[in-house]
Design a protein around this motif. Sequence first.
Motif, PDB file in Angstrom:
ATOM      1  N   PRO A  36       0.816  -1.224   0.000  1.00 21.00           N
ATOM      2  CA  PRO A  36       0.000   0.000   0.000  1.00 21.00           C
ATOM      3  C   PRO A  36       0.850   1.274   0.000  1.00 21.00           C
ATOM      4  CG  PRO A  36      -0.285  -1.220   2.070  1.00 21.00           C
ATOM      5  CD  PRO A  36       0.633  -2.011   1.211  1.00 21.00           C
ATOM      6  N   SER A  37       2.120   1.160   0.340  1.00 20.97           N
ATOM      7  CA  SER A  37       2.978   2.338   0.403  1.00 20.97           C
ATOM      8  C   SER A  37       3.658   2.642  -0.928  1.00 20.97           C
ATOM      9  CB  SER A  37       4.035   2.140   1.494  1.00 20.97           C
ATOM     10  OG  SER A  37       4.865   3.262   1.579  1.00 20.97           O
ATOM     11  N   CYS A  38       4.332   1.627  -1.518  1.00 26.10           N
ATOM     12  CA  CYS A  38       5.099   1.892  -2.748  1.00 26.10           C
ATOM     13  C   CYS A  38       4.540   1.189  -3.981  1.00 26.10           C
ATOM     14  CB  CYS A  38       6.569   1.512  -2.551  1.00 26.10           C
ATOM     15  SG  CYS A  38       6.881  -0.264  -2.471  1.00 26.10           S
ATOM     16  N   GLY A  39       3.633   0.216  -3.822  1.00 25.45           N
ATOM     17  CA  GLY A  39       3.025  -0.467  -4.956  1.00 25.45           C
ATOM     18  C   GLY A  39       3.794  -1.683  -5.452  1.00 25.45           C
ATOM     19  N   ASP A  40       4.984  -1.960  -4.919  1.00 27.79           N
ATOM     20  CA  ASP A  40       5.740  -3.144  -5.325  1.00 27.79           C
ATOM     21  C   ASP A  40       4.970  -4.391  -4.915  1.00 27.79           C
ATOM     22  OD1 ASP A  40       8.130  -4.264  -6.491  1.00 27.79           O
ATOM     23  OD2 ASP A  40       8.639  -4.940  -4.458  1.00 27.79           O
ATOM     24  N   THR A  41       5.156  -5.489  -5.660  1.00 28.38           N
ATOM     25  CA  THR A  41       4.335  -6.684  -5.409  1.00 28.38           C
ATOM     26  C   THR A  41       5.050  -7.780  -4.619  1.00 28.38           C
ATOM     27  OG1 THR A  41       4.988  -7.575  -7.553  1.00 28.38           O
ATOM     28  CG2 THR A  41       2.907  -6.349  -7.458  1.00 28.38           C
ATOM     29  N   GLU A  42       6.325  -7.637  -4.308  1.00 29.18           N
ATOM     30  CA  GLU A  42       7.016  -8.691  -3.556  1.00 29.18           C
ATOM     31  C   GLU A  42       7.005  -8.360  -2.067  1.00 29.18           C
ATOM     32  OE1 GLU A  42      11.148 -11.250  -3.442  1.00 29.18           O
ATOM     33  OE2 GLU A  42      11.141  -9.330  -4.459  1.00 29.18           O
ATOM     34  N   ALA A  43       6.545  -9.335  -1.255  1.00 28.84           N
ATOM     35  CA  ALA A  43       6.477  -9.137   0.194  1.00 28.84           C
ATOM     36  C   ALA A  43       6.739 -10.460   0.896  1.00 28.84           C
ATOM     37  CB  ALA A  43       5.113  -8.598   0.602  1.00 28.84           C
ATOM     38  N   VAL A  44       7.221 -10.384   2.132  1.00 30.81           N
ATOM     39  CA  VAL A  44       7.331 -11.563   2.988  1.00 30.81           C
ATOM     40  C   VAL A  44       6.199 -11.486   4.003  1.00 30.81           C
ATOM     41  CG1 VAL A  44       9.822 -11.809   2.713  1.00 30.81           C
ATOM     42  CG2 VAL A  44       8.943 -10.458   4.596  1.00 30.81           C
ATOM     43  N   TYR A  45       5.811 -12.631   4.546  1.00 27.17           N
ATOM     44  CA  TYR A  45       4.735 -12.617   5.534  1.00 27.17           C
ATOM     45  C   TYR A  45       5.057 -13.567   6.675  1.00 27.17           C
ATOM     46  CZ  TYR A  45       3.064 -16.914   3.295  1.00 27.17           C
ATOM     47  OH  TYR A  45       2.962 -18.172   2.788  1.00 27.17           O
ATOM     48  N   PHE A  46       4.460 -13.282   7.827  1.00 27.71           N
ATOM     49  CA  PHE A  46       4.652 -14.105   9.016  1.00 27.71           C
ATOM     50  C   PHE A  46       3.473 -13.889   9.939  1.00 27.71           C
ATOM     51  CE2 PHE A  46       6.771 -10.098   9.490  1.00 27.71           C
ATOM     52  CZ  PHE A  46       6.336  -9.643  10.707  1.00 27.71           C
ATOM     53  N   GLN A  47       3.321 -14.805  10.907  1.00 28.33           N
ATOM     54  CA  GLN A  47       2.231 -14.730  11.868  1.00 28.33           C
ATOM     55  C   GLN A  47       2.638 -13.866  13.051  1.00 28.33           C
ATOM     56  OE1 GLN A  47       0.922 -18.544  13.176  1.00 28.33           O
ATOM     57  NE2 GLN A  47      -0.625 -17.729  14.551  1.00 28.33           N
ATOM     58  N   SER A  48       1.660 -13.211  13.680  1.00 26.73           N
ATOM     59  CA  SER A  48       1.902 -12.388  14.862  1.00 26.73           C
ATOM     60  C   SER A  48       2.559 -13.198  15.961  1.00 26.73           C
ATOM     61  CB  SER A  48       0.578 -11.816  15.380  1.00 26.73           C
ATOM     62  OG  SER A  48       0.771 -11.195  16.629  1.00 26.73           O
ATOM     63  N   GLN A  49       3.554 -12.609  16.633  1.00 27.23           N
ATOM     64  CA  GLN A  49       4.252 -13.285  17.722  1.00 27.23           C
ATOM     65  C   GLN A  49       3.611 -13.020  19.075  1.00 27.23           C
ATOM     66  OE1 GLN A  49       6.850 -15.489  17.162  1.00 27.23           O
ATOM     67  NE2 GLN A  49       6.054 -15.174  15.109  1.00 27.23           N
ATOM     68  N   GLN A  50       2.630 -12.129  19.115  1.00 27.92           N
ATOM     69  CA  GLN A  50       1.954 -11.839  20.372  1.00 27.92           C
ATOM     70  C   GLN A  50       0.866 -12.874  20.583  1.00 27.92           C
ATOM     71  OE1 GLN A  50      -0.031  -8.093  20.597  1.00 27.92           O
ATOM     72  NE2 GLN A  50       0.214  -7.975  22.795  1.00 27.92           N
ATOM     73  N   ARG A  51       0.901 -13.524  21.719  1.00 23.06           N
ATOM     74  CA  ARG A  51      -0.032 -14.612  22.003  1.00 23.06           C
ATOM     75  C   ARG A  51      -1.156 -14.141  22.921  1.00 23.06           C
ATOM     76  NH1 ARG A  51       1.853 -16.717  17.893  1.00 23.06           N
ATOM     77  NH2 ARG A  51       3.652 -18.053  18.003  1.00 23.06           N
ATOM     78  N   THR A  52      -2.146 -13.515  22.330  1.00 23.89           N
ATOM     79  CA  THR A  52      -3.328 -13.113  23.089  1.00 23.89           C
ATOM     80  C   THR A  52      -4.567 -13.611  22.362  1.00 23.89           C
ATOM     81  OG1 THR A  52      -3.589 -10.984  21.961  1.00 23.89           O
ATOM     82  CG2 THR A  52      -2.179 -11.017  23.919  1.00 23.89           C
TER      83      THR A  52
END
Length: 129
Positions: free
Chosen positions: A94-110
């Motif tokens: 949403p910031s620069c429009g590039d299409t490559e991204a990495v993803y991960f799950q939230s580390q906060q356990r609530t």
Amino acid sequence: MASSPAAFDEEQKKGANKKILFRFCSECSNLLFPREDKADNKLLFACRTCSFTEEAPSSCVMRHEIASSVGDTAGITQDVAQDPTLPRISRPCPSCGDTEAVYFQSQQRTSTTGMRLYYVCCTCGHVWQ
């Protein structure tokens, strides 16, 4: 971190900033240390070099605050995008429009975070959900 008595009084009046500041001797400019006056049951600040003492404006000598709320994305930097062990996805940033991204799950356990996924742009480092 040094403060003059006038600056300390101003800060006490404001009440918004609850920092405990260092106190310095007005005679020799050395650091003042807390000392108990057992006869009058008062807290004093005393110089270890000369005989200067002054009454403490507050009975609090040290404050240790522990932050109990950590954000979902705490510790994430732009370098996360360069981590070869994280999975990659083609999703527009949403910031620069590039299409490559990495993803991960939230580390906060609530109970409120659930299985929230976070994406980090490989180009600009922007973090989004």
